[in-house]
Design an enzyme around this catalytic site. Structure first.
Site, PDB file in Angstrom:
ATOM      1  N   ASP A 203       0.829  -1.200   0.000  1.00 24.33           N
ATOM      2  CA  ASP A 203       0.000   0.000   0.000  1.00 24.33           C
ATOM      3  C   ASP A 203       0.871   1.261   0.000  1.00 24.33           C
ATOM      4  O   ASP A 203       0.627   2.206  -0.757  1.00 24.33           O
ATOM      5  CB  ASP A 203      -0.922  -0.012   1.224  1.00 24.33           C
ATOM      6  CG  ASP A 203      -1.742   1.260   1.366  1.00 24.33           C
ATOM      7  OD1 ASP A 203      -2.730   1.405   0.628  1.00 24.33           O
ATOM      8  OD2 ASP A 203      -1.388   2.103   2.209  1.00 24.33           O
ATOM      9  N   LYS A 207       1.354   4.334  -3.078  1.00 29.37           N
ATOM     10  CA  LYS A 207       1.277   5.779  -2.832  1.00 29.37           C
ATOM     11  C   LYS A 207       2.596   6.465  -3.154  1.00 29.37           C
ATOM     12  O   LYS A 207       2.618   7.569  -3.709  1.00 29.37           O
ATOM     13  CB  LYS A 207       0.885   6.022  -1.374  1.00 29.37           C
ATOM     14  CG  LYS A 207      -0.497   5.471  -1.019  1.00 29.37           C
ATOM     15  CD  LYS A 207      -0.743   5.485   0.483  1.00 29.37           C
ATOM     16  CE  LYS A 207      -2.084   4.868   0.835  1.00 29.37           C
ATOM     17  NZ  LYS A 207      -2.282   4.771   2.310  1.00 29.37           N
ATOM     18  N   GLY A 304      -9.962   6.701   6.602  1.00 32.93           N
ATOM     19  CA  GLY A 304     -11.209   6.837   7.340  1.00 32.93           C
ATOM     20  C   GLY A 304     -12.247   7.617   6.560  1.00 32.93           C
ATOM     21  O   GLY A 304     -11.950   8.320   5.594  1.00 32.93           O
TER      22      GLY A 304
END
Length: 430
Positions: A203, A207, A304
């Site tokens: 992950d 990025k 989130g």
């Protein structure tokens, strides 16, 4: 009243529901900032009956997300489905091919297909926006592509995965083993049932490859990112790092020396006084260094419902204002294919942890291996024993090349006194 910007939303998980709530709650403020209302007209998700805590009754439901790209009442498609290929990629291609702008939080898709999608967006005169794909609510994409656009950037690095930062923070503060914290993080929903993408660094690598393209005007080269996760980090490493004045963090680092591109994800020892060391729990943090602006530092919630939805809607506001621009800061044709840097020649300090038989002469054998390859020792600690009764030896080197340190470790491993695979971590010295 200006015509609204009509949105088709694919994916109604936590982030998708957050986008719905944010657009409803702050509708007036968003309309004033965007210059016109931003309105959801159609949505698509796998389960129509799931309670998402948001009112979806006024939206048209589409079973096949790809249909959103063809609807006359959709100006922009927001993709929050996830996955590097499959439905998300199909939707992206269909949307841009139709000349409609596309907003996504999908870092895996961008890492693997971002250049093709950016080229298609340019050809069709559409916007490809992805602020939410890296570091959640932290506006690092906008900072690199706009705020630092006049700078030559030589380095971008940071903590890009909240799950790993959460695990390492709890290991340090509560003195818990990695496996214990991971299991509790999965039970609490901070980690997936299969946490491999997070804890193995994939992950973060997705990025990092996006940030490198933006920072250096480079073509995305995800395959060139060297990746090491945090599975090998033990409580003993956390303790020894603390004794030496460091915290262990999973760092994504990209550097451009004018000719080559270095990209690596790895656990690193960060000095207590460095701003990255203060980012605890599930926070993300990113630093970028420009020739005129110096070092800029960004910290905040990297995932989130709220932070990610905030980034998605910020992209929608830009599109409503008519702010488009190339996806990676410059046209795809201007992006440079930078050759990967040779990691072996990189110089730095290193943390080494070895499990060895507790007998006379072992330390001399270890230090001889370093001496033989031109590596000198800054500090050496021997504290405690493993469960098998072997000694744990920790060394910090003076500055050396990576090739020298790796050669020293290879020589150590050939010794029958070394009872487990050595662990090497880089020290962040900038």
């Amino acid at each position: 009243m200006p015509e609204p910007l009509n949105i088709g939303l694919a994916g109604l998980g936590n982030v998708g529901a957050g986008v719905v709530k944010l657009l409803a709650r702050n509708a007036d403020l968003i309309a004033r900032r965007a210059g016109r209302p931003i309105t959801i007209t159609a949505v698509s998700a796998r389960d129509r009956n799931r309670d998402r805590g948001a009112d979806l009754s006024s939206y048209t439901w589409v079973d096949d997300a790809a249909e959103l790209s063809q609807r006359d009442d959709v100006d922009v498609v927001v993709e929050l489905v996830g996955g590097s290929d499959g439905p998300a990629l199909t939707l992206a291609r269909h949307t841009l091919q139709a000349g409609k702008s596309f907003v996504t939080a999908n870092k895996a898709m961008l890492a693997h297909h971002g250049l093709d999608l950016a080229q298609l967006a340019e050809t069709k005169g559409a916007a490809l926006k992805y602020e939410a794909a890296v570091a959640g609510g932290i506006p690092v994409i906008k900072a690199l592509s706009e705020g630092m656009a006049a700078n030559s950037i030589n380095r971008v690095y940071g903590l890009l995965n909240g799950t790993c930062n959460y695990i390492l923070t709890r290991m340090e503060t509560e003195r818990l083993d990695f496996a214990v914290v991971l299991a509790e993080a999965q039970a609490a929903g901070y980690a997936e049932s299969d946490p491999s993408f997070d804890i193995d660094g994939i992950d973060t690598a997705h990025k990092l490859s996006i940030l490198a393209a933006l920072a250096f005007g480079a073509r995305i080269d995800f395959a060139a990112v060297a990746v090491q996760g945090i599975r090998a980090v033990e409580l003993a490493d956390i303790d020894q790092a603390a004794a030496l004045g460091f915290r262990i963090k999973l760092v994504g680092l990209a550097e451009h020396d004018g000719a080559t591109l270095f990209q690596r994800v790895h656990p690193a020892l960060v000095p207590h006084g460095h701003p990255l060391a203060a980012a605890s729990g599930a926070l993300n943090a990113v630093a970028a260094e420009g020739d005129f602006v110096g070092r800029l530092f960004f910290q905040g919630r990297g995932a989130g419902e709220g932070p990610t939805a905030s980034a998605v809607v910020a992209d929608l506001i830009d599109i409503a204002r008519g702010i488009q621009g190339p996806a990676f800061g410059m046209p795809v044709a201007s992006l440079t294919a930078l050759p990967p840097a040779d990691a072996a020649t990189r110089r730095g300090r290193y943390y080494l942890r070895l499990t060895v038989a507790d007998r006379p002469g072992v330390l001399a054998e270890l230090t001889a291996a370093l001496r033989d390859h031109g590596v000198s020792i800054e500090s050496l600690l021997q504290r405690g024993h493993s469960s098998a009764g072997d000694a744990l030896v920790v060394m910090v080197t003076h500055t050396a090349t990576e090739a020298q340190v790796l050669a020293s470790l290879a020589q150590m491993e050939r010794s029958d006194a070394v009872t487990d695979a050595p662990v090497m971590m880089h020290i962040l010295d900038f």
